[in-house]
Design a protein around this motif. Structure first.
Motif, PDB file in Angstrom:
ATOM      1  N   ALA A   1       9.907  -0.811  -2.941  1.00  0.00           N
ATOM      2  CA  ALA A   1      10.175   0.486  -2.316  1.00  0.00           C
ATOM      3  C   ALA A   1       9.402   0.615  -1.011  1.00  0.00           C
ATOM      4  N   GLY A   2       8.154   0.151  -1.013  1.00  0.00           N
ATOM      5  CA  GLY A   2       7.352   0.198   0.213  1.00  0.00           C
ATOM      6  C   GLY A   2       8.023  -0.578   1.329  1.00  0.00           C
ATOM      7  N   ALA A   3       8.540  -1.775   0.986  1.00  0.00           N
ATOM      8  CA  ALA A   3       9.226  -2.586   1.989  1.00  0.00           C
ATOM      9  C   ALA A   3      10.465  -1.844   2.495  1.00  0.00           C
ATOM     10  N   LEU A   4      11.208  -1.241   1.557  1.00  0.00           N
ATOM     11  CA  LEU A   4      12.411  -0.499   1.945  1.00  0.00           C
ATOM     12  C   LEU A   4      12.075   0.710   2.821  1.00  0.00           C
ATOM     13  N   ILE A   5      10.959   1.372   2.500  1.00  0.00           N
ATOM     14  CA  ILE A   5      10.586   2.539   3.305  1.00  0.00           C
ATOM     15  C   ILE A   5      10.341   2.122   4.749  1.00  0.00           C
TER      16      ILE A   5
ATOM     17  N   LYS B   1      -3.723  -1.661  -9.561  1.00  0.00           N
ATOM     18  CA  LYS B   1      -2.834  -0.516  -9.411  1.00  0.00           C
ATOM     19  C   LYS B   1      -1.663  -0.874  -8.528  1.00  0.00           C
ATOM     20  N   GLY B   2      -0.463  -0.643  -9.047  1.00  0.00           N
ATOM     21  CA  GLY B   2       0.737  -0.936  -8.280  1.00  0.00           C
ATOM     22  C   GLY B   2       1.741  -1.690  -9.139  1.00  0.00           C
TER      23      GLY B   2
ATOM     24  N   VAL C   1       0.835  -1.203   0.000  1.00  0.00           N
ATOM     25  CA  VAL C   1       0.000   0.000   0.000  1.00  0.00           C
ATOM     26  C   VAL C   1       0.873   1.257   0.000  1.00  0.00           C
ATOM     27  N   ILE C   2       1.915   1.237   0.829  1.00  0.00           N
ATOM     28  CA  ILE C   2       2.826   2.395   0.842  1.00  0.00           C
ATOM     29  C   ILE C   2       3.491   2.542  -0.513  1.00  0.00           C
ATOM     30  N   GLY C   3       3.745   1.420  -1.186  1.00  0.00           N
ATOM     31  CA  GLY C   3       4.345   1.458  -2.506  1.00  0.00           C
ATOM     32  C   GLY C   3       3.367   1.754  -3.620  1.00  0.00           C
ATOM     33  N   GLY C   4       2.151   2.152  -3.282  1.00  0.00           N
ATOM     34  CA  GLY C   4       1.225   2.631  -4.309  1.00  0.00           C
ATOM     35  C   GLY C   4       0.227   1.616  -4.816  1.00  0.00           C
ATOM     36  N   ALA C   5       0.182   0.417  -4.248  1.00  0.00           N
ATOM     37  CA  ALA C   5      -0.807  -0.556  -4.715  1.00  0.00           C
ATOM     38  C   ALA C   5      -2.179  -0.214  -4.143  1.00  0.00           C
TER      39      ALA C   5
END
Lengths: 323, 498
Positions: free
Chosen positions: A278-282, A270-271, A260-264
């Motif tokens: 990137a979401g995991a890295l954030i 979408k995603g 979700v943080i990565g835009g999915a």
């Protein structure tokens, strides 16, 4: 033919390279810059290697989760399947089975769990949330039963090398994470299968009426999510060189958060793979940076929670504007 | 006597399209006024203006002799306008009583009073002779006919002066229809002003005191029902020459391409459908709402399982019941409901246009993006789609352009048989004639084309042959020269036996 689409000028932009994943990567870069300024320990080889190890396993299962989310489904069982495959591998190793066979055994169990999820979703028409909630309980229960809830060790040292070693100075775990992210990104963008995943997530009935084999694709997606959870399980066991029955508890929610943080979008279609990575890295960078700056870990939870809300609100707001 | 509701010179435009121009309507207490007109004549728009769902652009709206301005739906309801909708508005999982009193559930400080709820609900049900019905029954357990009565009871609960029935018998059997019509007569005799909207002419003659006819958004006629008979009413509804929107039919018709034998769509209990569509031929399919037109197309395409029958394309039998095999065999279906059953709204124009063609333009399951781009360019370009870029989301296009994207999807697969379900629904006039031209060109290239439409002039203008459907089966077949609107309507509503 003046009325057809104007030929676009091919200037390669940031958005072209990262496509649907651009947002998360920008946040990640900003976060990296900020951490570098705030802490001189952040941008050191040791810390980055540490960060890589923290993120890799959780990033790999986040990418599996992403595939499911793209079909507008959800897989709550990835954490339990991680624990299951890790312990199956450990049990086989403890029984003297050669390492490659033991790993294949662990992965096979994970794929089977994913297949069961997929078959129930695609053919029995059960809601993904319910199916995978059931699998969450079953897989965890099976691990606890056959391990008697106790840790399996010792395991061969060579097995521990897989997750703890490194290749040309970069931790193996990071290599694997990168390979999984790149391959998945490629599959999603360039293959028919990838296109079908987005089509199903957007509108399964439209996709079916366009000749997309909806059920087969769904089964494959859940099986792949299972496989990646299995990979995560093997790596987890290798990293600690022990089979931990409770390994991966709660990972499913972290994986969803990373997507979700990565835009999915949980509504599907979408995603992208780099976005999830990137979401995991954030999330991992926030945790890592929080430790370096000695921020109370409880505050970090609050920050990550807020980040999810901001990411989703931003998405909603953008969606409303474009519609 | 003065009318309770009166519309004078009412007009309404949607963008550049006038849905209604200078329409008059009078509804008198104790009288049933039937609103007649073909699909697209403006009946729904008129109802929405009465109920306040749409604001009119010109004209007067008088209730009880007073101009009411632009009422909101709540104000219209307050003024006594009640509507029994075509699609039932009841919540299926809630009980009858809760549905009847939704929004004003009897309560004491927020806590509902179940006994009072049941008492009031039963009182409301008694007005439609359903006092025996247990008000705690979930609506989902009721038959459609009883639901319709509950719906009426709900509307009556607002004590309306005017009752509007919008296609109330679509889902009802003949006996249920007769009972409903009897009930409506009762309401009329109680002094309600009633507007009755239906496609079924017999019902209008059965119940109407007066008829108001709309044609192409214009007021065509209004008068006592007894001044009309079946033929003169149809003539008033149609009353128009077919414009030259349609392509000239100078096609050569060749070998049979699509052969349907003994087909029985699921849900049809007896009988079978047989027909052939040849290369270069356009077969029109007409029939009333719910006559099984869409089901026929879906059965051919494999979207629904079928009870029996064989489908062949160019002499090769196609296994029914699977859209994927149908697509491979060269069949394409343009569905009526583009948003639900056609488009993938989140995705780009390019992705929507190429989805059915992907297996053809991929090697080792890798999409050849260059081939994809060029076919999309070719087919969408050929359809003169207006868009800034193929990468913009398909949801940003107008209805007509979305239809072109779906058309390009099937052109790209080199379909042999194309099935169109309401191809111009929600499409503006300009795009309409473009779509007609494309359909004509496709047939001229040798495709077999089936066009289903509720808009009769469209079927008659395009088709070389017309199948008329009734109750899930073919009621009759007409050649282009025999097919007049009158002939089709007779077959569709009475099965030929007038």
């Amino acid at each position: 033919m003046t009325t057809t689409a104007v030929k676009e000028e091919r200037v390669i932009t940031f958005g072209d390279v990262f496509g649907r994943d651009a947002g998360g990567i920008i946040v990640l870069l900003v976060l990296f810059g900020a951490m570098t300024l705030l802490s001189d320990q952040f941008l050191t080889g040791d810390n980055l290697a540490n960060l890589a190890r923290q993120v890799a396993i959780f990033g790999i299962i986040a990418i599996g989760q992403l595939l499911v989310i793209l079909t507008a489904g959800i897989d709550l069982s990835v954490g339990s399947v991680l624990g299951l495959s890790g312990c199956v591998t450990a049990e086989l190793l403890a029984g003297g089975v050669p390492i490659p066979v033991a790993i294949l055994g662990g992965l096979a169990v994970a794929v089977i769990a994913g297949l069961i999820n997929g078959l129930l979703v695609a053919f029995a028409g059960l809601p993904p949330f319910i199916v995978t909630l059931g699998m969450l309980g079953i897989a965890r229960g099976v691990v606890l039963v056959f391990t008697n809830a106790s840790t399996i060790q010792p395991l061969p040292d060579a097995f521990g090398e897989i997750a703890n070693g490194s290749l040309i100075g970069v931790p193996n775990l990071l290599w694997l994470f990168a390979v999984v992210a790149i391959v998945t990104a490629f599959v999603l963008r360039r293959t028919v299968f990838g296109r079908y995943i987005y089509a199903i997530g957007s509108n399964p009935e439209s996709a079916r009426l366009a000749g997309v084999p909806v059920k087969r694709v769904l089964v494959a997606v859940y099986a792949i999510a299972g496989l990646l959870a299995g990979v995560g399980g093997v790596l987890f066991t290798s990293r600690l060189n022990a089979g931990i029955p409770t390994a991966g508890t709660g990972y499913e929610l972290n994986a969803i958060a990373a997507c979700v943080i990565g835009g999915a979008s949980l509504f599907g279609a979408k995603g992208g793979a780099f976005g999830a990575a990137a979401g995991a890295l954030i999330v991992a960078t926030l945790n890592n940076g929080g430790n370096l700056l000695a921020v109370n870990a409880f505050y970090l939870q609050i920050i990550i929670g807020l980040l999810i809300l901001v990411a989703v609100s931003f998405d909603q707001w953008q969606g409303r504007r474009s519609r | 006597m003065s009318p309770y509701v009166e519309l004078r010179n009412v007009s309404k435009a949607f963008g550049p399209v006038w849905a209604l121009t200078d329409v008059h309507l009078e509804l008198y207490p104790g009288e049933v006024n039937c609103l007649a007109g073909e699909n697209g004549a403006g009946k729904s728009t008129l109802i929405k203006i009465l109920t306040g769902a749409h604001q009119r652009d010109a004209g007067d709206y008088l209730i009880d002799g007073r101009e009411v301005g632009n009422p909101t739906p709540a104000q219209a309801r307050q003024a006594g306008i009640g509507v029994v909708y075509q699609e039932l508005s009841l919540l299926p999982d809630l009980s009858v009583a809760e549905n009847l009193l939704m929004g004003r559930l009897p309560n004491r400080r927020g806590i509902t009073r179940p006994r009072e709820l049941r008492r009031q609900a039963t009182a409301m049900l008694e007005r439609v002779d359903q006092g025996h019905l247990d008000p705690d029954t979930p609506v989902a357990e009721l038959s459609l006919a009883v639901r319709q009565l509950v719906e009426i009871a709900k509307v009556l609960g607002q004590n309306p002066k005017v009752l509007i029935f919008d296609e109330p018998t679509t889902a009802l059997s003949e006996t249920e229809t007769a009972a409903l019509l009897g009930r409506i007569k009762g309401l009329r005799d109680d002094g309600h002003a009633i507007m009755y909207v239906s496609h079924h002419l017999e019902e209008m003659f059965e119940i109407g005191d007066r008829v108001t006819v709309l044609r192409d958004g214009k007021f065509a006629a209004s008068g006592p029902m007894r001044d009309y008979d079946h033929d003169s009413l149809i003539a008033t509804m149609v009353g128009r020459k077919i414009e030259s929107l349609y392509p000239a039919s100078s096609r050569t018709i060749g070998e049979p391409r699509l052969v349907v034998e003994g087909l029985r769509p699921a849900g049809v209990h007896s009988g079978q459908i047989d027909f052939t569509v040849r290369r270069g031929e356009i077969l029109g399919v007409a029939g009333l709402l719910g006559s099984g037109r869409t089901e026929l197309l879906r059965a051919i395409f494999g979207a629904d399982p079928i009870a029996a029958g064989r489908i062949g394309i160019d002499g090769v039998e196609v296994k029914p019941g699977n859209p994927r095999t149908a697509v491979r065999a060269g069949v394409g279906l343009l569905t009526e409901d583009r948003k639900q059953l056609g488009l993938m709204l989140e995705l780009a124009i390019r992705e929507n246009a190429s989805i059915a063609q992907l297996p053809q333009i991929s090697r080792l399951s890798l999409v050849d993006t260059k081939a994809e781009r060029s076919t999309v360019d070719r087919y969408l370009g050929g359809l003169r789609l207006r868009a800034k870029s193929w990468e913009q989301p398909v949801s940003s296009l107008s209805g007509g352009n979305q239809q072109k994207v779906l058309l390009a999807r099937w052109l790209a697969t080199r379909a042999k048989v194309l099935l169109f379900d309401e191809p111009t629904k929600g499409v503006d006039v300009g795009a309409k004639s473009e779509i007609y031209t494309v359909i004509g060109d496709l047939a001229a290239e040798g495709l077999a084309v089936i066009v289903v439409s509720s808009y009769l002039p469209e079927v008659l203008g395009l088709a070389d042959r017309v199948l008329v459907m009734r109750e899930g089966l073919v009621a009759g077949e007409l050649t282009a020269s025999e097919a007049t609107e009158e002939a089709v309507l007779h077959l569709a509503s009475t099965g030929g036996s007038k």
